[in-house]
Design a protein around this motif. Structure first.
Motif, short mmCIF file in Angstrom:
data_model
loop_
_atom_site.label_atom_id
_atom_site.label_comp_id
_atom_site.label_asym_id
_atom_site.label_seq_id
_atom_site.Cartn_x
_atom_site.Cartn_y
_atom_site.Cartn_z
N ALA A 28 0.85 -1.19 0.00
CA ALA A 28 0.00 0.00 0.00
C ALA A 28 0.89 1.24 0.00
N VAL A 29 0.49 2.25 -0.75
CA VAL A 29 1.24 3.50 -0.75
C VAL A 29 0.30 4.65 -0.40
N SER A 30 0.86 5.68 0.28
CA SER A 30 -0.02 6.72 0.81
C SER A 30 -0.59 7.62 -0.29
N SER A 31 0.23 8.01 -1.25
CA SER A 31 -0.34 8.87 -2.30
C SER A 31 0.00 8.32 -3.67
N PRO A 32 -0.79 7.34 -4.10
CA PRO A 32 -0.50 6.67 -5.37
C PRO A 32 -0.74 7.58 -6.58
N VAL A 33 0.14 7.43 -7.59
CA VAL A 33 -0.14 8.06 -8.88
C VAL A 33 -0.08 7.00 -9.98
N VAL A 34 -0.89 7.23 -10.98
CA VAL A 34 -0.95 6.31 -12.13
C VAL A 34 -0.33 7.00 -13.32
N ASN A 82 4.30 1.02 -20.62
CA ASN A 82 4.05 0.41 -19.31
C ASN A 82 3.09 1.29 -18.52
N LEU A 83 2.03 0.70 -18.00
CA LEU A 83 1.10 1.41 -17.13
C LEU A 83 1.52 1.10 -15.70
N VAL A 84 1.85 2.15 -14.92
CA VAL A 84 2.42 1.88 -13.60
C VAL A 84 1.67 2.62 -12.50
N ILE A 85 1.74 2.06 -11.29
CA ILE A 85 1.27 2.74 -10.09
C ILE A 85 2.48 2.90 -9.17
N ARG A 86 2.71 4.10 -8.70
CA ARG A 86 3.81 4.31 -7.76
C ARG A 86 3.42 5.39 -6.76
N ASP A 87 4.25 5.54 -5.75
CA ASP A 87 3.98 6.59 -4.78
C ASP A 87 4.44 7.91 -5.36
N GLU A 88 3.67 8.95 -5.15
CA GLU A 88 3.98 10.26 -5.70
C GLU A 88 5.38 10.71 -5.29
N ARG A 89 5.75 10.36 -4.03
CA ARG A 89 7.03 10.87 -3.52
C ARG A 89 8.23 10.11 -4.08
N ASP A 90 8.01 8.86 -4.51
CA ASP A 90 9.12 8.12 -5.11
C ASP A 90 9.34 8.62 -6.52
N GLU A 105 12.04 0.46 -11.67
CA GLU A 105 11.15 -0.66 -11.38
C GLU A 105 10.85 -0.83 -9.90
N GLU A 106 11.84 -0.55 -9.07
CA GLU A 106 11.64 -0.76 -7.62
C GLU A 106 10.54 0.13 -7.06
N ASN A 107 10.33 1.27 -7.73
CA ASN A 107 9.32 2.20 -7.22
C ASN A 107 7.89 1.79 -7.58
N PHE A 108 7.75 0.92 -8.53
CA PHE A 108 6.40 0.58 -8.97
C PHE A 108 5.77 -0.43 -8.01
N VAL A 109 4.56 -0.12 -7.54
CA VAL A 109 3.87 -1.11 -6.74
C VAL A 109 3.02 -2.04 -7.62
N TRP A 110 2.83 -1.60 -8.84
CA TRP A 110 2.16 -2.45 -9.83
C TRP A 110 2.56 -1.95 -11.20
N GLN A 111 2.78 -2.85 -12.17
CA GLN A 111 3.04 -2.41 -13.55
C GLN A 111 2.44 -3.40 -14.54
N SER A 112 1.91 -2.84 -15.61
CA SER A 112 1.26 -3.72 -16.61
C SER A 112 2.29 -4.65 -17.25
N PHE A 113 3.56 -4.25 -17.28
CA PHE A 113 4.59 -5.11 -17.86
C PHE A 113 4.71 -6.45 -17.12
N ASP A 114 4.21 -6.50 -15.89
CA ASP A 114 4.24 -7.77 -15.16
C ASP A 114 3.11 -8.71 -15.58
N TYR A 115 2.15 -8.18 -16.32
CA TYR A 115 0.99 -9.00 -16.72
C TYR A 115 0.82 -8.90 -18.23
N PRO A 116 1.77 -9.47 -18.99
CA PRO A 116 1.70 -9.32 -20.45
C PRO A 116 0.44 -9.96 -21.02
#
Ligand code: NAG
Ligand code: NAG
Ligand code: NAG
Ligand code: NAG
Ligand code: NAG
Ligand code: NAG
Length: 818
Positions: A116-122, A129-137, A142-153
């Protein structure tokens, strides 16, 4: 200039249209993406939005190239859960997950963030690649992504995407084809890395291994051609404690090239966008050819694509079951030709085999730092070790790869490497390391022996020539039937056996004359073909042909027992086939039920093998020229056997291939070039086989059916159904219970390929046998020859004149007036 201005107009149009929809650069809880609006990457390369494929009404969220006119969806979020209406919303929820909400705010699809991240951005990145990460990161690593479409081809591998495993989390990234071009849901084909001691790229069909590339060899793999060097892309393979994956980068940023796993034709394709033609062009496909079918030649067999037959045993090996092998059933593979016992008398050795795709690595072992010599020693230590090779072929070769047990799925490959196969010393390279003196001695001996052989064969040939002219006449004079080489029978014997050609004994009227059943004094049943007197060929040539035919022995050919020549009478004796001919089954509404699909499929494959033998494997190269359902006879176990082979030749067509004045064949089965120009070749038999195949599947005769008001014969009908994408409607209704449509449709495709108008477009029998027995991808047929019901031979027949459509099943034999 013209091209540029055209492109300019098109991109203007796109801009114009996109004004109607609203494009955004991110998605937040308060600003969801509504159906109709899109999310665009920073530099405008990719676009995410809602789409509906083809004629379906389902709504999906997907990603595509923004500026490419032929839309290629590279990723689909909810591929297996379509949304049904257009009141959809793609949003971010409290937990920081992307969610697709359908009607009534029901959840259609949801991501699974790793933390879970406090302020997610898409964000949609310019890599696609469609990614979700924390705004502050900050920073898109890759380490910053909490989810990425590249992981689900889905079905597309873009530049930079990893195909393979995260060993820490167990995440496996693999491609799954679309069901069809209008349905993005998961299809049967998947492609990814198979884990093991030496991972390989594999394509599975329904989770069964369908194709393997061979293990990574430092450049790409020994089984895939044309990778090094190329100006377009570069692969990188990574294997460490955390990860095993392969990915590619494009060398020229102005080129757009992607990999797609395709459900329909060539499975895995690299396609490249060609801007000036505005098309996607296929750069490379896998599997590459029929040798890529998994383990087509069995253990220790290798597939050589241009050879005939395609399968060969490795040097020092012989077919395990020679009979099956010669019938082109290679599945049993090969075994050591000399018995090999591990460690006994230190008889172990290795033979180097060049240019090989490395065997299946399921039972193998590797070490990256060993030299080839160590590798050999390591293999010798273990009695189950059967081969070794370099692991990495780049930079002169390094590392060690050894195999245990049978070596399977071998082929000769342009990018293949050396494989060292274990065998008894007397079989190995050792015997080639001879001293110079010995070589000299052997060379001299060989030339002397050759000379002797030449002299002897010269004498022998001269002698036989004499015998042909002299002794045969004597043979006939004293009956001659005792001689195995000359299976001649007296007319009186035949008259006795057939009860003086009585009508009760008449089996039918085949091409070239009536056929009678006969019973010899010893009880043996025979079939006698009484050739019409007109079929003119001299007795001597006729005899020659019969002798040749008695030597043709194949389980799918009717055995020729001999002949009888007396005065004007010429007769051929065959083994008797109790179940008569195939046409009495397939065209009969009652008896057709006795032949279910598995039996018919067997019949097809067996006829193909018989024909292959006639065309290639017998030394005589016989073109049948009158292949048809009534010439396929069935023995007591319903095994089909081809009859009347060689008759065309015995009855006057004397050339082996070429142009003949005398056309022999049956309307409805004759290839266009043969019926019209008298040109025949093995490919005209392939055409007849195609007709026969459609008849076996449809239960209808090519000559007699009329479909709708169209002037369509069976070929035309099949072609129309094929184009309308309903080929299954061709299948005989009595087969529907016993067949799986997906097995029959490829056979129909094979049939259409045989029926191509130009002989060179038709496959030969070798490829046909492979096509019928493997689940390989097939080429698309073009329009076949003879679509119209009445072919016009001298232009006097015209379509629609019903009387000229009358059936004439009897073989025609006419002199072409040219
Ligand atoms: C949506 O809601 C309406 C009324 O609340 C209900 O009648 C309908 O069945 C719902 N549809 C779905 C797909 O849940
Ligand atoms: C989401 O991820 C967690 C841990 O990564 C896993 O246990 C869970 O099964 C996943 N849920 C779904 C629906 O994939
Ligand atoms: C599969 O390949 C064929 C031929 O290249 C192409 O026409 C078709 O659109 C492809 N299908 C998919 C789903 O990509
Ligand atoms: C990259 O591709 C473009 C278009 O195909 C070509 O004009 C250009 O020369 C290429 N650049 C390099 C470095 O190969
Ligand atoms: C690989 O081979 C090297 C050199 O022979 C050896 O030092 C090393 O232990 C081997 N590694 C494994 C895993 O066997
Ligand atoms: C030989 O290799 C096989 C397969 O890896 C292994 O199971 C067996 O223990 C080995 N035998 C010896 C003697 O090392």
């Amino acid at each position: 200039m013209a091209i540029f201005s055209a492109m300019f107009v098109i991109s203007n149009l796109l801009v114009f249209f996109s004004k109607f929809s609203y494009a955004t650069d991110t998605i937040t809880q308060s600003r969801p993406l509504l159906d109709g609006s899109t999310l665009v990457s920073k530099e405008g390369t990719f676009e995410l939005g809602f789409f509906t494929p083809g004629s379906s009404s389902n709504r999906y969220v997907g990603i595509w190239f923004k500026n490419i006119q032929v839309r290629k969806i590279v990723w689909v979020a909810n591929r297996d859960n379509p949304a049904k209406d257009i009141s959809n919303m793609f949003s971010l929820n409290k937990e920081g997950n992307l969610v697709l909400l359908g009607q009534n705010q029901s959840i259609v699809w949801l991501t699974n963030v790793t933390r879970a991240v406090s302020s997610p951005v898409v964000q949609l990145l310019d890599s696609g690649n469609l990614v979700i990460r924390d705004e502050r990161d900050n920073g898109n690593s890759e380490e910053n992504f909490v989810w990425q479409s590249f992981d689900y081809p889905c079905d597309t591998l873009l530049q930079g995407m990893k195909l393979g495993w995260n060993l820490k989390t167990g995440l496996n990234r693999y491609l799954t084809a679309w069901k069809n071009s209008e349905d993005p849901s998961s299809g049967d084909f998947t492609s990814g890395l198979k884990l093991g001691t030496n991972p390989e790229l594999v394509i599975w069909k329904d989770k069964v291994e369908y194709y393997r590339s061979g293990p990574w060899n430092g450049i790409f793999s020994s089984g895939v051609f044309g990778f090094s060097p190329n100006p377009l892309f570069e692969y990188k393979y990574v294997e460490n404690e955390d990860e095993v994956y392969v990915r590619y980068t494009l060398k020229n940023s102005s080129v757009i090239s992607i990999i797609v796993l395709n459900q329909t034709l060539y499975l895995r394709q690299r396609i490249t966008w060609i801007p000036h033609t505005r098309t996607w062009s296929v750069y490379q496909s896998l599997p590459q050819d029929s040798c890529d079918v998994y383990n087509v030649c069995g253990a220790y067999g290798r597939c050589v694509i241009n050879a005939s037959p395609v399968c060969q045993c490795l040097e020092g090996f012989k077919p395990k079951s020679p009979q099956d092998w010669n019938q082109m059933d290679w599945t049993k593979g090969c075994v050591h030709s000399e018995p090999w016992k591990c460690g006994v008398d230190n008889k172990d050795g290795f033979r180097r085999i060049e240019g090989m795709k490395m065997p299946d690595t399921t039972h193998s072992w590797i070490n990256r730092s060993m030299t080839l010599e160590d590798c050999k020693a390591k293999c010798l230590q273990n009695c189950s070790c059967t081969a070794y090779a370099n692991l990495d072929t780049s930079g002169g070769g390094s590392g060690c790869s050894i195999w245990f047990g049978n070596l399977v799925d071998l082929r000769v490959s342009e990018s293949g490497q050396d494989l060292y196969v274990r065998m008894a010393t007397s079989d190995t390279d050792a015997k080639h390391k001879l001293s110079k003196e010995l070589v000299l001695v052997i060379a001299i001996t060989v030339s002397v022996v050759l000379l002797i052989v030449l002299v002897f064969s010269y004498i022998y040939i001269t002698k036989t020539k004499y015998e042909e002219n002299g002794i045969w006449a004597e043979e006939k004079d004293d009956g001659g039937q005792e001689n195995l080489e000359l299976p001649f029978f007296d007319l009186s014997t035949i008259i006795n056996a057939t009860n003086n050609f009585s009508t009760e004994n008449k089996l039918g009227e085949g091409g070239f004359g009536p056929v009678y059943k006969g019973t010899m004094v010893d009880g043996q049943e025979i079939a006698v073909k009484r050739l019409s007197r007109s079929s003119g060929q001299g007795s001597k040539e006729f005899k020659n042909e019969v002798i040749l035919c008695t030597k043709l022995q194949h389980r799918n050919l009717v055995k020729v027992l001999g002949c009888c020549i007396e005065g004007e009478e010429k007769m051929l004796l065959y083994e008797y086939m109790p179940n008569r001919s195939l046409d009495s089954f397939i065209f009969d509404s009652v008896r057709s039920k006795l032949l279910d699909w598995p039996m018919r499929y067997n019949v097809l494959c067996a006829i193909a093998r018989g024909l292959l033998y006639l065309h290639q494997d017998s030394r005589l190269r016989i073109i049948h020229r009158d292949l048809k359902a009534s010439n396929i006879l069935l023995d007591s176990s319903m095994n089909p056997k081809i009859s009347d082979f060689g008759l065309a030749k015995m009855c006057g067509g004397d050339q082996v291939e070429g142009n003949t004045n005398r056309i022999v064949g049956t309307y409805g089965y004759m290839a266009p070039e043969y019926a019209i120009d008298g040109l025949f070749s093995i490919k005209s038999d392939v055409f007849s086989f195609g007709v026969l195949l459609l008849e076996i599947i449809s239960g209808k005769k090519n000559r007699t059916v009329t479909y709708e008001e169209r002037c369509d014969n069976l070929i035309g009908h099949a072609w129309r159904l094929w184009n309308e994408d309903i080929p299954e409607q061709l299948i005989d209704s009595s087969l529907l219970d016993s067949c799986n449509v997906s097995e029959v449709v490829p056979c129909i495709q094979v049939g259409l390929l045989c029926l191509q108008h130009h002989p060179e477009d038709r496959p030969n029998m070798t490829s046909l046998v492979v096509m019928l027995s493997s689940e390989n991808v097939l080429p698309q047929p073009k329009i076949p020859g003879f679509l119209i019901k009445n072919m016009s031979i001298e232009g006097e027949q015209s379509c629609g004149r019903q009387e000229s459509c009358s059936v004439n099943e009897v073989t025609v034999s006419l002199l072409n007036a040219r």
